[in-house]
Write a protein that holds these residues in place. Structure first.
Motif, PDB file in Angstrom:
ATOM      1  N   GLN A 246      51.451  84.470   3.781  1.00  0.00           N
ATOM      2  CA  GLN A 246      50.706  85.688   3.447  1.00  0.00           C
ATOM      3  C   GLN A 246      49.203  85.492   3.684  1.00  0.00           C
ATOM      4  O   GLN A 246      48.527  86.380   4.236  1.00  0.00           O
ATOM      5  CB  GLN A 246      50.964  86.056   1.984  1.00  0.00           C
ATOM      6  CG  GLN A 246      50.704  87.512   1.651  1.00  0.00           C
ATOM      7  CD  GLN A 246      51.737  88.439   2.274  1.00  0.00           C
ATOM      8  OE1 GLN A 246      52.879  88.064   2.485  1.00  0.00           O
ATOM      9  NE2 GLN A 246      51.320  89.659   2.585  1.00  0.00           N
ATOM     10  N   LEU A 247      48.685  84.345   3.277  1.00  0.00           N
ATOM     11  CA  LEU A 247      47.246  84.119   3.447  1.00  0.00           C
ATOM     12  C   LEU A 247      46.869  83.922   4.906  1.00  0.00           C
ATOM     13  O   LEU A 247      45.752  84.277   5.311  1.00  0.00           O
ATOM     14  CB  LEU A 247      46.810  82.908   2.615  1.00  0.00           C
ATOM     15  CG  LEU A 247      46.814  83.099   1.093  1.00  0.00           C
ATOM     16  CD1 LEU A 247      46.206  81.887   0.407  1.00  0.00           C
ATOM     17  CD2 LEU A 247      46.066  84.369   0.685  1.00  0.00           C
ATOM     18  N   ASP A 248      47.767  83.359   5.697  1.00  0.00           N
ATOM     19  CA  ASP A 248      47.503  83.270   7.149  1.00  0.00           C
ATOM     20  C   ASP A 248      47.278  84.658   7.736  1.00  0.00           C
ATOM     21  O   ASP A 248      46.386  84.858   8.579  1.00  0.00           O
ATOM     22  CB  ASP A 248      48.676  82.584   7.854  1.00  0.00           C
ATOM     23  CG  ASP A 248      48.611  81.075   7.729  1.00  0.00           C
ATOM     24  OD1 ASP A 248      47.512  80.537   7.515  1.00  0.00           O
ATOM     25  OD2 ASP A 248      49.680  80.430   7.840  1.00  0.00           O
ATOM     26  N   PRO A 359      35.004  88.825   2.923  1.00  0.00           N
ATOM     27  CA  PRO A 359      34.472  90.183   3.119  1.00  0.00           C
ATOM     28  C   PRO A 359      35.218  90.922   4.228  1.00  0.00           C
ATOM     29  O   PRO A 359      35.956  90.341   5.016  1.00  0.00           O
ATOM     30  CB  PRO A 359      33.014  89.925   3.501  1.00  0.00           C
ATOM     31  CG  PRO A 359      32.720  88.526   3.064  1.00  0.00           C
ATOM     32  CD  PRO A 359      34.013  87.791   3.197  1.00  0.00           C
ATOM     33  N   ALA A 360      34.992  92.221   4.290  1.00  0.00           N
ATOM     34  CA  ALA A 360      35.547  93.020   5.380  1.00  0.00           C
ATOM     35  C   ALA A 360      34.921  92.593   6.701  1.00  0.00           C
ATOM     36  O   ALA A 360      33.774  92.127   6.755  1.00  0.00           O
ATOM     37  CB  ALA A 360      35.284  94.501   5.137  1.00  0.00           C
ATOM     38  N   ASN A 361      35.702  92.723   7.750  1.00  0.00           N
ATOM     39  CA  ASN A 361      35.268  92.398   9.119  1.00  0.00           C
ATOM     40  C   ASN A 361      34.921  90.919   9.291  1.00  0.00           C
ATOM     41  O   ASN A 361      34.127  90.547  10.157  1.00  0.00           O
ATOM     42  CB  ASN A 361      34.060  93.251   9.517  1.00  0.00           C
ATOM     43  CG  ASN A 361      34.360  94.738   9.451  1.00  0.00           C
ATOM     44  OD1 ASN A 361      35.424  95.178   9.898  1.00  0.00           O
ATOM     45  ND2 ASN A 361      33.454  95.504   8.869  1.00  0.00           N
ATOM     46  N   VAL A 362      35.516  90.099   8.451  1.00  0.00           N
ATOM     47  CA  VAL A 362      35.360  88.648   8.583  1.00  0.00           C
ATOM     48  C   VAL A 362      36.724  88.038   8.821  1.00  0.00           C
ATOM     49  O   VAL A 362      37.675  88.317   8.089  1.00  0.00           O
ATOM     50  CB  VAL A 362      34.719  88.043   7.318  1.00  0.00           C
ATOM     51  CG1 VAL A 362      34.831  86.520   7.344  1.00  0.00           C
ATOM     52  CG2 VAL A 362      33.270  88.451   7.218  1.00  0.00           C
ATOM     53  N   VAL A 363      36.825  87.226   9.839  1.00  0.00           N
ATOM     54  CA  VAL A 363      38.076  86.543  10.158  1.00  0.00           C
ATOM     55  C   VAL A 363      37.888  85.061   9.900  1.00  0.00           C
ATOM     56  O   VAL A 363      36.916  84.457  10.364  1.00  0.00           O
ATOM     57  CB  VAL A 363      38.483  86.785  11.635  1.00  0.00           C
ATOM     58  CG1 VAL A 363      39.729  85.986  11.972  1.00  0.00           C
ATOM     59  CG2 VAL A 363      38.722  88.265  11.864  1.00  0.00           C
ATOM     60  N   THR A 368      40.308  77.558   4.817  1.00  0.00           N
ATOM     61  CA  THR A 368      38.922  77.779   4.407  1.00  0.00           C
ATOM     62  C   THR A 368      38.843  78.557   3.110  1.00  0.00           C
ATOM     63  O   THR A 368      38.082  78.210   2.186  1.00  0.00           O
ATOM     64  CB  THR A 368      38.160  78.524   5.515  1.00  0.00           C
ATOM     65  OG1 THR A 368      38.207  77.753   6.719  1.00  0.00           O
ATOM     66  CG2 THR A 368      36.717  78.761   5.126  1.00  0.00           C
ATOM     67  N   VAL A 369      39.614  79.603   3.005  1.00  0.00           N
ATOM     68  CA  VAL A 369      39.606  80.437   1.796  1.00  0.00           C
ATOM     69  C   VAL A 369      40.063  79.620   0.594  1.00  0.00           C
ATOM     70  O   VAL A 369      39.442  79.667  -0.483  1.00  0.00           O
ATOM     71  CB  VAL A 369      40.497  81.677   1.995  1.00  0.00           C
ATOM     72  CG1 VAL A 369      40.576  82.476   0.703  1.00  0.00           C
ATOM     73  CG2 VAL A 369      39.957  82.551   3.109  1.00  0.00           C
ATOM     74  N   LEU A 370      41.130  78.857   0.739  1.00  0.00           N
ATOM     75  CA  LEU A 370      41.632  78.058  -0.376  1.00  0.00           C
ATOM     76  C   LEU A 370      40.639  76.971  -0.770  1.00  0.00           C
ATOM     77  O   LEU A 370      40.491  76.659  -1.966  1.00  0.00           O
ATOM     78  CB  LEU A 370      42.980  77.432   0.001  1.00  0.00           C
ATOM     79  CG  LEU A 370      44.162  78.398   0.095  1.00  0.00           C
ATOM     80  CD1 LEU A 370      45.410  77.675   0.575  1.00  0.00           C
ATOM     81  CD2 LEU A 370      44.436  79.065  -1.255  1.00  0.00           C
ATOM     82  N   THR A 371      39.952  76.402   0.202  1.00  0.00           N
ATOM     83  CA  THR A 371      38.943  75.387  -0.107  1.00  0.00           C
ATOM     84  C   THR A 371      37.817  75.987  -0.939  1.00  0.00           C
ATOM     85  O   THR A 371      37.361  75.392  -1.935  1.00  0.00           O
ATOM     86  CB  THR A 371      38.382  74.778   1.186  1.00  0.00           C
ATOM     87  OG1 THR A 371      39.438  74.131   1.894  1.00  0.00           O
ATOM     88  CG2 THR A 371      37.278  73.768   0.879  1.00  0.00           C
ATOM     89  N   LEU A 399      29.520  78.894   4.203  1.00  0.00           N
ATOM     90  CA  LEU A 399      29.791  80.335   4.253  1.00  0.00           C
ATOM     91  C   LEU A 399      30.972  80.612   5.157  1.00  0.00           C
ATOM     92  O   LEU A 399      31.246  79.890   6.108  1.00  0.00           O
ATOM     93  CB  LEU A 399      28.556  81.066   4.788  1.00  0.00           C
ATOM     94  CG  LEU A 399      27.300  81.003   3.917  1.00  0.00           C
ATOM     95  CD1 LEU A 399      26.138  81.699   4.648  1.00  0.00           C
ATOM     96  CD2 LEU A 399      27.559  81.656   2.569  1.00  0.00           C
ATOM     97  N   LEU A 400      31.680  81.735   4.841  1.00  0.00           N
ATOM     98  CA  LEU A 400      32.711  82.219   5.740  1.00  0.00           C
ATOM     99  C   LEU A 400      32.034  82.846   6.948  1.00  0.00           C
ATOM    100  O   LEU A 400      31.127  83.684   6.791  1.00  0.00           O
ATOM    101  CB  LEU A 400      33.599  83.248   5.033  1.00  0.00           C
ATOM    102  CG  LEU A 400      34.342  82.720   3.806  1.00  0.00           C
ATOM    103  CD1 LEU A 400      35.091  83.884   3.138  1.00  0.00           C
ATOM    104  CD2 LEU A 400      35.309  81.631   4.174  1.00  0.00           C
ATOM    105  N   VAL A 401      32.420  82.462   8.122  1.00  0.00           N
ATOM    106  CA  VAL A 401      31.755  82.915   9.335  1.00  0.00           C
ATOM    107  C   VAL A 401      32.560  84.026   9.973  1.00  0.00           C
ATOM    108  O   VAL A 401      33.779  83.897  10.163  1.00  0.00           O
ATOM    109  CB  VAL A 401      31.579  81.745  10.335  1.00  0.00           C
ATOM    110  CG1 VAL A 401      30.874  82.220  11.579  1.00  0.00           C
ATOM    111  CG2 VAL A 401      30.800  80.628   9.660  1.00  0.00           C
ATOM    112  N   SER A 402      31.897  85.138  10.319  1.00  0.00           N
ATOM    113  CA  SER A 402      32.628  86.230  10.973  1.00  0.00           C
ATOM    114  C   SER A 402      32.908  85.865  12.406  1.00  0.00           C
ATOM    115  O   SER A 402      32.184  85.100  13.036  1.00  0.00           O
ATOM    116  CB  SER A 402      31.818  87.526  10.895  1.00  0.00           C
ATOM    117  OG  SER A 402      30.780  87.511  11.799  1.00  0.00           O
TER     118      SER A 402
END
Length: 403
Positions: A246-248, A359-363, A368-371, A399-402
């Protein structure tokens, strides 16, 4: 229906009795699938049968001059009204009533020729046996009465004409025996033909239905296995495999999401004090609370492993994520599960939560998210537990990179 145990599960098999009657469940299913087809067949047979009856009545009136009046009366006021009424109403009848009424109609069409065979006033009325034979052939072969109806109809159609022949003093004794043998032969042949037709129909349907049910059982077992392979056996929550899949998907699209790593505070002390069975019950109680409180579209909670859970929500902003994280912490504290092993004075089970926002429009990626969420979780523990922390508060968090 009876059942066999098969590797994939319990398979139900349709059954037939000696009169080729399905069990009730199979009969209802057959009617649902083939009822309209049967109605169409019977309607075509009625049109053909009435036309045949009228044409044969004309020839019969020529053969028996004194019979014209009774033939007209029976055809006009009995046969045709019955056939028309049945034709239009059979579509709304139950399958049992439809077949019974068909049997009644065939019986009615047989009464007049049997009466003419019995009544000496018609002189050569014995030759009306042709009419009876036509009725037998029509019912058994063209209409293809259900075998239970064909059996009793043919038996009655044999007995009454033979009785009429044997009691008609105008018929030569030798001819009586010959006609009776003729009736018996035709009845046996027609009934046997009906049996073969009906048995083939029933056996073909039973075979196809059993194959279909085996396929459905196999598909159901496969789906059940897939569900089980993605479900944690202790808590009933989705497991790590489901979470990863699901998270993938969520991490790689443009929609915003929040992922929370949840850890039960001082759970090792809980197990050391109360034992592992009590620890398992605690995990199940918390899992049930998550399921009840956070069962919403685009929101799920999974067991990450051990005493850790992951809660993920889609299409939420930071404010909504903070409200959700606060509700998660409060929900478990509100359970007031006793925790006598704690040394911080709380005495109940609590949780710590680390929150990562995509955030929206960020892939990004699941890892990374779990970390991010895990780093925030450890900060929540260092700050005293029973609280939530956002990953933005972790100073060394990338930071999460778009895309």
């Amino acid at each position: 229906m009876h059942s066999n145990d098969s590797g994939a599960g319990r398979i139900y098999q349709p059954t037939l009795d000696w009169l080729l009657r399905f069990d009730r469940q199979t009969e209802e299913r057959y009617e649902a699938e083939h009822g309209a087809e049967r109605v169409e067949q019977l309607r075509n047979a009625i049109v053909f049968g009435v036309l045949l009856y009228v044409l044969h009545g004309i020839s019969k009136a020529a053969l028996f001059p004194g019979s014209l009046e009774i033939i007209l009366l029976v055809t006009t006021f009995v046969v045709i009204p019955f056939a028309v009424s049945y034709y239009w109403r059979m579509g709304s009848m139950s399958h049992a009533l439809r077949e019974n009424v068909m049997l009644i109609g065939l019986s009615i069409s047989t009464v007049l020729p049997v009466y003419m065979m019995y009544n000496p006033s018609y002189g050569i009325g014995v030759y009306a046996n042709v009419d009876v034979l036509i009725c037998i052939i029509f019912g058994n072969v063209l209409v293809t009465l259900r075998f239970k109806h064909a059996f009793f109809y043919t038996l009655a159609t044999l007995c009454f004409p033979v009785l009429a022949i044997m009691t008609n003093a105008e018929i030569d004794p030798g001819l009586r025996k010959a006609l009776s043998f003729q009736f018996a032969t035709v009845c046996i042949i027609c009934l046997y033909a009906n049996y073969l037709f009906e048995r083939r129909r029933c056996m073909d349907y039973c075979a196809s239905l059993e194959a279909l049910m085996r396929a459905e059982a196999a598909e159901s077992s496969e789906k059940q296995f897939q569900v089980m392979s993605k479900t944690d056996s202790l808590t009933g929550l989705p497991n790590r495999r489901f979470l990863d899949e699901q998270l993938d998907e969520w991490a790689s699209d443009d929609r915003p999401a929040a992922v929370m790593m949840i850890d039960i505070d001082h759970f090792k002390l809980f197990n050391d004090t109360l034992g592992h069975p009590a620890g398992d019950e605690c995990l199940k109680t918390i899992a049930d609370a998550f399921t009840e409180a956070f069962d919403q579209p685009d929101l799920f909670c999974a067991r990450f492993g051990g005493e850790e859970f992951t809660l993920a929500a889609r299409d939420v902003d930071e404010l909504q994520a903070r409200r959700l994280a606060s509700a998660v912490v409060a929900a478990i504290e509100g359970l007031a599960i006793p925790h006598p092993g704690r040394n911080d004075g709380l005495g109940i089970v609590t949780i710590s939560v680390g929150v990562a926002l995509k955030p929206a429009n960020v892939v990004t990626t699941r890892e990374t998210v779990l970390t991010h969420a895990d780093e925030a979780l450890y900060l929540a523990k260092r700050r005293g537990r029973n609280r939530f922390v956002f990953s933005e508060e972790v100073s060394d968090s990338p930071l999460l990179v778009s895309s």
